[in-house]
Design a protein around this motif. Structure first.
Motif, mmCIF file in Angstrom:
data_model
loop_
_atom_site.group_PDB
_atom_site.id
_atom_site.type_symbol
_atom_site.label_atom_id
_atom_site.label_comp_id
_atom_site.label_asym_id
_atom_site.label_seq_id
_atom_site.Cartn_x
_atom_site.Cartn_y
_atom_site.Cartn_z
ATOM 1 N N LEU A 77 0.829 -1.211 0.000
ATOM 2 C CA LEU A 77 0.000 0.000 0.000
ATOM 3 C C LEU A 77 0.860 1.256 0.000
ATOM 4 O O LEU A 77 0.491 2.268 -0.620
ATOM 5 C CB LEU A 77 -0.930 -0.011 1.219
ATOM 6 N N ALA A 78 2.001 1.214 0.670
ATOM 7 C CA ALA A 78 2.881 2.382 0.704
ATOM 8 C C ALA A 78 3.433 2.699 -0.682
ATOM 9 O O ALA A 78 3.478 3.870 -1.099
ATOM 10 C CB ALA A 78 4.021 2.145 1.690
ATOM 11 N N VAL A 79 3.847 1.677 -1.407
ATOM 12 C CA VAL A 79 4.365 1.881 -2.754
ATOM 13 C C VAL A 79 3.261 2.383 -3.686
ATOM 14 O O VAL A 79 3.465 3.302 -4.490
ATOM 15 C CB VAL A 79 4.990 0.583 -3.291
ATOM 16 N N LEU A 80 2.079 1.793 -3.578
ATOM 17 C CA LEU A 80 0.965 2.219 -4.430
ATOM 18 C C LEU A 80 0.568 3.661 -4.141
ATOM 19 O O LEU A 80 0.197 4.413 -5.054
ATOM 20 C CB LEU A 80 -0.239 1.295 -4.219
ATOM 21 N N SER A 81 0.630 4.061 -2.888
ATOM 22 C CA SER A 81 0.247 5.416 -2.510
ATOM 23 C C SER A 81 1.094 6.462 -3.220
ATOM 24 O O SER A 81 0.603 7.535 -3.582
ATOM 25 C CB SER A 81 0.361 5.581 -0.988
ATOM 26 N N GLU A 82 2.360 6.157 -3.439
ATOM 27 C CA GLU A 82 3.246 7.106 -4.113
ATOM 28 C C GLU A 82 2.790 7.397 -5.535
ATOM 29 O O GLU A 82 3.034 8.481 -6.066
ATOM 30 C CB GLU A 82 4.672 6.555 -4.121
ATOM 31 N N LYS A 83 2.133 6.433 -6.169
ATOM 32 C CA LYS A 83 1.638 6.594 -7.544
ATOM 33 C C LYS A 83 0.127 6.810 -7.575
ATOM 34 O O LYS A 83 -0.477 6.778 -8.641
ATOM 35 C CB LYS A 83 1.990 5.352 -8.365
ATOM 36 N N ARG A 84 -0.476 7.056 -6.413
ATOM 37 C CA ARG A 84 -1.927 7.234 -6.293
ATOM 38 C C ARG A 84 -2.689 6.094 -6.970
ATOM 39 O O ARG A 84 -3.617 6.296 -7.740
ATOM 40 C CB ARG A 84 -2.371 8.601 -6.841
ATOM 41 N N GLN A 85 -2.250 4.880 -6.651
ATOM 42 C CA GLN A 85 -2.957 3.687 -7.094
ATOM 43 C C GLN A 85 -3.361 2.874 -5.871
ATOM 44 O O GLN A 85 -2.898 3.135 -4.761
ATOM 45 C CB GLN A 85 -2.085 2.872 -8.062
#
Length: 399
Positions: A77-85
Motif C-alpha cells: 500500500l505504501a508503494v501504491l500510494s506514491e503513484k496514487r494507485q
C-alpha cells in the motif's frame, strides 16, 4: 511439538513440501497469521511465507504488480500510494476483531479472498488476481496465469487458489491488478431508516446512474461506533460516491434528491468518508475485545434484513450490513447458533455463513465454513486431490 519452517526461496519451500509429502506429514500454511479461523495447531508443522517478501515488479502504466506472497500488505500500500494507485477490493484488517497480532501479507489477502466494501462493483480479491506461482502438495513449482485475466487453457488456477485458505497449495508469488485512487469522495447519509427501509433505499440508489461505490446500513446499535460517534443520531444508511470532483458533486446532488424521499439526508466530506469506510471494512463495532461469536454472512442483498429479523425472534443478535445488504456481520450474544443461522440462510434463499470468531471450544465444535452441497463437495474433493494428493495441507492458518 511442531516445527516452524520459514523458507527463504521458492525452491526451499518446494523441498520442504516434497519431504512432507513422502512421509506424509501435515503442514499448516501461514502468512502473517492475522486471519486465522482456527486455533494454533501444535501437532502439525507450520510452513510460513514470512521470509518470501518483496515486490518483484510494478508497472504503474499497466496498473499491475507482482509480489512475493509474504510481502507485508502495508509495504504494498505504501508503494501504491506514491503513484496514487490502490487495491480496488479494499482488503480488511481484522486483527482488532480477532485479537490476533502479526503482519497482514499480500498472499494472505488472496488466500482468504479478503474483500471490502467496494466488492460489489470492483469484484472480490480473486477477480483482481491475474496470476500466481505456487508449490503444490507434491513439492512441484507451478506458474499459473500472468498479466491477463484468464489462462489460455480455460482453467484459471489463480481463481481456484484465491480463497482456498492454504488448503490446496503454498502461494509463493502473486500478480494482481490495480486501479487509480479516486480524486475525491463523498458519503450520503440517510438517517432514521429501519433495516427493511434501508434495504429499499440502497436498492434505489444502486439502480440509479450515479455509480455508488459503497452501500451499507448501520443500525442504532452500531452507529455510535463509527467515526467517533460523529454520524447523525438514529440509524444511518450510507452511500459512497467516488471520482472526479465535478462528477462527484453532480452525482451527489442527484442522489441526495432521490434519497430525500426516504429520510433526512446529510453528507460527509472526503476525510470523514475515508475514515467511515475504513471502519466498515474492518468491522470496527465488533473489535470489542471479546470472544462473542461473530459471523460473516453473504446472502442476496434483499435477504439480509429478513435473515436478521428471523434470528432476532429466536436468539440474541446484533448486526450491520455492507454490500447493499448482501454482507451481514452478525454478533451472537452467547452460543454460535450455527444450525439455527444456517437454517435461516437456507430459508431466505441460500448463501454462505462463515464463523469468524468464537471461544476455542466453540470453534472446535462448529463447522466454521459453510457446508458444501454434495455436488460441490465432490468437485472440491477432486480439486484437492489434484493439488494435494497426499492431503498434507491443513487450512485455516493464513493471513
Amino acid at each position: 511439538m511442531s516445527d516452524l519452517h520459514e523458507p527463504v526461496s521458492e525452491d526451499a519451500a518446494a523441498r520442504i513440501i516434497h519431504t512432507a509429502s513422502i512421509v506424509p506429514a501435515p503442514l499448516v500454511i501461514r502468512g502473517g497469521g492475522t486471519r486465522s479461523l482456527v486455533p494454533n495447531d501444535e501437532q502439525h508443522d507450520v510452513l510460513s511465507s514470512a521470509r518470501l517478501s518483496g515486490i518483484v515488479s510494478y508497472n504503474p502504466a499497466e496498473m499491475t504488480m507482482t509480489a512475493k506472497s509474504g510481502t507485508p500488505l502495508a509495504d504494498i500500500l505504501a508503494v501504491l500510494s506514491e503513484k496514487r494507485q490502490m487495491l480496488s477490493f479494499e482488503p480488511s484488517d481484522l486483527r482488532p476483531v480477532l485479537g490476533t497480532t502479526g503482519t497482514p501479507t499480500i498472499g494472505g489477502v488472496f488466500a482468504t479472498n479478503a474483500s471490502g466494501p467496494r466488492r460489489f462493483i470492483a469484484g472480490a480479491a480473486r477477480d483482481n488476481l491475474l496470476g500466481v506461482r505456487f508449490v503444490n502438495g507434491s513439492g512441484e513449482i507451478v506458474k499459473a496465469g500472468g498479466r491477463v485475466m484468464k489462462n489460455v487453457t480455460g482453467l484459471d488456477l489463480a481463481k481456484v487458489l484465491a480463497g482456498s485458505r492454504g488448503s490446496l497449495a503454498f502461494l509463493t508469488e502473486v500478480t494482481f491488478r490495480l486501479l487509480p485512487v479516486p480524486e475525491t469522495s463523498a458519503t450520503i447519509v440517510i438517517s432514521g431508516l429501519d433495516d427493511a427501509q434501508a434495504t429499499a433505499a440502497m436498492a434505489t440508489a444502486l439502480s440509479m446512474s450515479v455509480e455508488v461505490s459503497g452501500a451499507a446500513h448501520l443500525p442504532e446499535t452500531v452507529r455510535g461506533h463509527f467515526i467517533d460517534g460523529a454520524l447523525p443520531a438514529q440509524p444511518a444508511t450510507v452511500l459512497r460516491l467516488e471520482g472526479l470532483s465535478a462528477s462527484v458533486a453532480v452525482r451527489s446532488e442527484k442522489l441526495q434528491a432521490a434519497m430525500a424521499a426516504f429520510g433526512l439526508v446529510s453528507t460527509l466530506d472526503p476525510g470523514m468518508t475515508d475514515r467511515l469506510w475504513g471502519e466498515i471494512r474492518d468491522v470496527r463495532p465488533y473489535a470489542d475485545q471479546t470472544e462473542r461469536p461473530l459471523w460473516r454472512v453473504s446472502v442476496a442483498p434483499t435477504a439480509g434484513h429478513q435473515l436478521v429479523a428471523a434470528l432476532r425472534l429466536e436468539t440474541g443478535v446484533d448486526a450491520f450490513y455492507d454490500w447493499q445488504g448482501g454482507l451481514v456481520w452478525l454478533r451472537m450474544e452467547a452460543d454460535a447458533e450455527a444450525g439455527l443461522l444456517r437454517h435461516f440462510v437456507k430459508a431466505v434463499g441460500g448463501g454462505h455463513a462463515t464463523l469468524i470468531r468464537a471461544p476455542a471450544a466453540m470453534l472446535a465444535a462448529t463447522p466454521i465454513l459453510q457446508p458444501e452441497p454434495d455436488a460441490v463437495a465432490a468437485l472440491s474433493a477432486r480439486i484437492k486431490a489434484k493439488f494435494d494428493p497426499k492431503g498434507i495441507f491443513r487450512s485455516g492458518q493464513v493471513g
